[in-house]
Design a protein around this motif. Structure first.
Motif, PDB file in Angstrom:
ATOM      1  N   ALA A 259     -27.222 -10.305  56.976  1.00 39.60           N
ATOM      2  CA  ALA A 259     -26.315 -11.128  57.134  1.00 39.60           C
ATOM      3  C   ALA A 259     -25.087 -10.796  56.442  1.00 39.60           C
ATOM      4  CB  ALA A 259     -26.576 -12.695  56.476  1.00 39.60           C
TER       5      ALA A 259
ATOM      6  N   GLY B 141     -21.315  -9.727  58.097  1.00 39.07           N
ATOM      7  CA  GLY B 141     -19.888 -10.255  57.561  1.00 39.07           C
ATOM      8  C   GLY B 141     -19.063  -9.250  57.472  1.00 39.07           C
ATOM      9  N   ILE B 142     -19.713  -7.944  56.591  1.00 39.17           N
ATOM     10  CA  ILE B 142     -18.896  -6.617  56.321  1.00 39.17           C
ATOM     11  C   ILE B 142     -18.307  -5.977  57.481  1.00 39.17           C
ATOM     12  CG2 ILE B 142     -18.720  -4.469  55.096  1.00 39.17           C
ATOM     13  CD1 ILE B 142     -20.567  -5.747  52.884  1.00 39.17           C
TER      14      ILE B 142
ATOM     15  N   LEU C  39     -18.383  -6.897  60.611  1.00 36.70           N
ATOM     16  CA  LEU C  39     -17.317  -7.571  61.555  1.00 36.70           C
ATOM     17  C   LEU C  39     -16.018  -7.356  61.065  1.00 36.70           C
ATOM     18  CD1 LEU C  39     -19.141 -10.777  62.345  1.00 36.70           C
ATOM     19  CD2 LEU C  39     -18.546  -8.884  63.994  1.00 36.70           C
ATOM     20  N   ASN C  40     -15.635  -6.927  59.883  1.00 39.08           N
ATOM     21  CA  ASN C  40     -14.297  -6.827  59.520  1.00 39.08           C
ATOM     22  C   ASN C  40     -13.994  -5.530  58.721  1.00 39.08           C
ATOM     23  OD1 ASN C  40     -13.452  -9.992  59.275  1.00 39.08           O
ATOM     24  ND2 ASN C  40     -15.400 -10.265  58.423  1.00 39.08           N
ATOM     25  N   THR C  41     -14.616  -4.287  59.437  1.00 35.81           N
ATOM     26  CA  THR C  41     -14.109  -3.081  59.159  1.00 35.81           C
ATOM     27  C   THR C  41     -14.358  -2.281  60.469  1.00 35.81           C
ATOM     28  OG1 THR C  41     -14.293  -1.328  57.613  1.00 35.81           O
ATOM     29  CG2 THR C  41     -16.285  -2.702  57.976  1.00 35.81           C
TER      30      THR C  41
ATOM     31  N   GLY D  52     -32.985 -14.486  62.349  1.00 36.08           N
ATOM     32  CA  GLY D  52     -31.750 -14.650  63.208  1.00 36.08           C
ATOM     33  C   GLY D  52     -30.854 -13.819  63.106  1.00 36.08           C
ATOM     34  N   THR D  53     -30.633 -13.212  62.001  1.00 35.42           N
ATOM     35  CA  THR D  53     -29.564 -12.217  61.922  1.00 35.42           C
ATOM     36  C   THR D  53     -29.606 -10.874  62.848  1.00 35.42           C
ATOM     37  OG1 THR D  53     -30.280 -11.342  59.741  1.00 35.42           O
ATOM     38  CG2 THR D  53     -28.556 -12.977  59.658  1.00 35.42           C
TER      39      THR D  53
ATOM     40  N   GLN E 134     -28.213 -11.812  65.855  1.00 38.75           N
ATOM     41  CA  GLN E 134     -26.935 -12.013  65.707  1.00 38.75           C
ATOM     42  C   GLN E 134     -26.282 -10.448  65.812  1.00 38.75           C
ATOM     43  OE1 GLN E 134     -24.172 -14.480  65.863  1.00 38.75           O
ATOM     44  NE2 GLN E 134     -25.734 -15.551  64.411  1.00 38.75           N
TER      45      GLN E 134
ATOM     46  N   LEU F 235     -23.629 -10.110  68.873  1.00 31.52           N
ATOM     47  CA  LEU F 235     -22.379  -9.855  68.721  1.00 31.52           C
ATOM     48  C   LEU F 235     -21.856  -8.402  68.921  1.00 31.52           C
ATOM     49  CD1 LEU F 235     -21.924 -11.783  65.444  1.00 31.52           C
ATOM     50  CD2 LEU F 235     -21.135 -12.655  67.538  1.00 31.52           C
TER      51      LEU F 235
ATOM     52  N   THR G  24     -27.719 -19.087  63.432  1.00 29.98           N
ATOM     53  CA  THR G  24     -29.166 -19.586  63.329  1.00 29.98           C
ATOM     54  C   THR G  24     -29.181 -20.539  62.307  1.00 29.98           C
ATOM     55  OG1 THR G  24     -29.878 -17.264  64.226  1.00 29.98           O
ATOM     56  CG2 THR G  24     -31.487 -19.093  63.859  1.00 29.98           C
TER      57      THR G  24
ATOM     58  N   GLU H 198     -27.864 -17.834  56.833  1.00 32.42           N
ATOM     59  CA  GLU H 198     -27.378 -16.561  57.524  1.00 32.42           C
ATOM     60  C   GLU H 198     -25.714 -16.709  57.670  1.00 32.42           C
ATOM     61  OE1 GLU H 198     -31.474 -16.104  59.909  1.00 32.42           O
ATOM     62  OE2 GLU H 198     -29.732 -16.474  61.085  1.00 32.42           O
TER      63      GLU H 198
ATOM     64  N   MET I  39     -22.935 -14.147  55.989  1.00 30.30           N
ATOM     65  CA  MET I  39     -21.880 -13.515  56.814  1.00 30.30           C
ATOM     66  C   MET I  39     -20.552 -13.575  56.354  1.00 30.30           C
ATOM     67  SD  MET I  39     -22.931 -13.817  61.048  1.00 30.30           S
ATOM     68  CE  MET I  39     -24.324 -14.932  60.869  1.00 30.30           C
TER      69      MET I  39
ATOM     70  N   ALA J  61     -17.876 -11.320  54.616  1.00 27.68           N
ATOM     71  CA  ALA J  61     -16.444 -11.302  55.129  1.00 27.68           C
ATOM     72  C   ALA J  61     -15.361 -11.326  53.774  1.00 27.68           C
ATOM     73  CB  ALA J  61     -16.121 -12.507  56.124  1.00 27.68           C
TER      74      ALA J  61
ATOM     75  N   MET K 257     -14.637  -8.402  52.308  1.00 31.28           N
ATOM     76  CA  MET K 257     -13.831  -7.342  53.032  1.00 31.28           C
ATOM     77  C   MET K 257     -12.396  -7.967  52.931  1.00 31.28           C
ATOM     78  SD  MET K 257     -15.780  -5.104  53.447  1.00 31.28           S
ATOM     79  CE  MET K 257     -14.554  -3.923  54.484  1.00 31.28           C
TER      80      MET K 257
END
Lengths: 161, 115
Positions: free
Chosen positions: A53, A57-58, A60-62, A80-81, A84, A88, B30, B34, B38, B42, B45
Motif C-alpha cells: 500500500a 502511494g509512492i 503513483l507520485n513519482t 487487496g493492494t 490495486q 491502476l 479495498t 490499504e 497509500m 503519497a 512524496m
C-alpha cells in the motif's frame, strides 16, 4: 533455495540509480538495512501488512522505479493492494514477495500463501521462495522519524543514490 | 468538509460520501488501512493526501495510525462519515471523535447524519 538475506542482496545490490525501496515490517527491513542501507530505503518498522500500500502511494507520485520487498504474510494481509497495483496499472512499481510459507518472525506458523499462484495475479509481481526460518539481523538503529526524514530529504533534494 | 488543498484522495466508499467521490478524482481502496497506507506513501512524496471512509472503517486503521503515523510523525487528514444508525454503526459513530483524539489524529472532518 536461497536465504532471505541473499534474496535481498540479489534484489538491491545492483539497483538502478534513484530507485526507491520499501520493505515490510520485521526481518525483511532488518536485512535490507544490514545489506544495503540507503536514504531511498523506506523501512516499515510498524505498519504490519502495509508495504505494498505504501509502495503504491509512492509509485503513483513519482516517475522513479519503486520496489516493494515483502513477505508472504505481509502480502496476504493487504491482499487487496495486489489487485490495486494491477488495476491502476502502476508499471513503475515492482513487488517482490519473499515467500517461505510461514510467519517466520512469530514462530513459523503457516500462511495460506501456497493456495494461489500470486505472481499471476498482478503486475510486476515476483515470488521468490526462500528458506524457512527467521534468521538473525540486528534491529534498525533508526527511529521511524529518522527513517522518514532521511527519505523525505533524499526525495526533496532529488538524490539518486 | 474536505479541503481543496488535498491532492491525493483515497478511501473506501460510503453512501454519505458518494457525492464527494463522484465530484473528485479519487482512488477507491479495498480496505481503509490499504487506503491509509497509500496515503502515507503519497505523503512521503510530498503530496497532501486525504483518506475518506465511514466511521466503521476507523477500526481497520488503528494499526497504521499507532505504528506508523505516530512513530514516523506522518500526519494524514481524515474525512469520515458518521453513521449512528443502523445499530452496527452506533458504537463507532459515538466514539469516533474521541478515538481520533486518543490516537492523535490532528485533522479530521465529519459528515454526520441528523440525530
Amino acid at each position: 533455495m536461497t536465504t532471505r538475506k541473499d534474496a535481498i542482496k540479489m534484489l538491491t545490490l545492483k539497483l538502478n540509480k534513484g530507485t526507491i525501496v520499501v520493505s515490510s515490517l520485521g526481518m525483511t527491513s532488518r536485512y535490507l538495512y544490514a545489506v544495503n542501507d540507503r536514504p531511498l530505503n523506506f523501512y516499515l518498522v510498524g505498519g504490519m501488512g502495509s508495504s505494498l500500500a505504501v509502495g503504491i502511494g509512492i509509485a503513483l507520485n513519482t516517475t522513479r522505479r519503486v520496489i516493494v520487498i515483502s513477505g508472504d504474510g505481509d502480502a496476504l494481509m493487504s491482499a487487496g493492494t495486489i489487485f490495486q497495483h494491477k488495476q491502476l496499472e502502476i508499471d513503475n512499481l515492482w513487488h517482490f514477495i519473499l515467500n517461505n510459507n510461514e510467519h517466520a518472525s512469530t514462530g513459523g506458523q503457516s500462511t495460506c500463501f501456497g493456495a494461489i499462484e500470486y505472481s499471476s495475479l498482478s503486475l510486476n509481481t515476483v515470488v521468490i521462495d526462500i528458506e524457512k526460518g527467521k534468521g538473525d539481523a540486528p534491529r534498525i538503529p533508526l527511529t521511524g522519524k529518522q527513517i522518514k526524514e532521511r527519505f523525505v530529504n533524499a526525495i526533496s533534494n532529488n538524490i539518486s543514490l | 468538509m474536505y479541503d481543496i488543498k488535498h491532492d491525493f484522495l483515497v478511501g473506501v466508499p460510503c453512501s454519505k460520501l458518494a457525492k464527494f467521490i463522484e465530484e473528485n478524482d479519487t482512488i477507491i481502496a479495498t480496505r481503509e488501512d490499504e487506503a491509509l497506507g497509500m496515503a502515507i506513501g503519497a505523503k512521503l512524496m510530498g503530496k497532501n493526501p486525504l483518506v475518506f471512509m465511514q466511521d466503521s472503517g476507523l477500526g481497520s486503521c488503528l494499526t497504521l495510525i499507532t505504528s506508523v503515523m505516530t512513530p514516523y510523525d506522518i500526519n494524514i487528514d481524515f474525512f469520515i462519515s458518521i453513521r449512528k444508525k443502523p445499530p452496527y454503526h452506533a458504537v463507532m459513530g459515538n466514539i469516533a471523535r474521541q478515538l481520533l483524539e486518543l490516537v492523535g489524529i490532528k485533522k479530521y472532518s465529519f459528515i454526520e447524519e441528523p440525530e
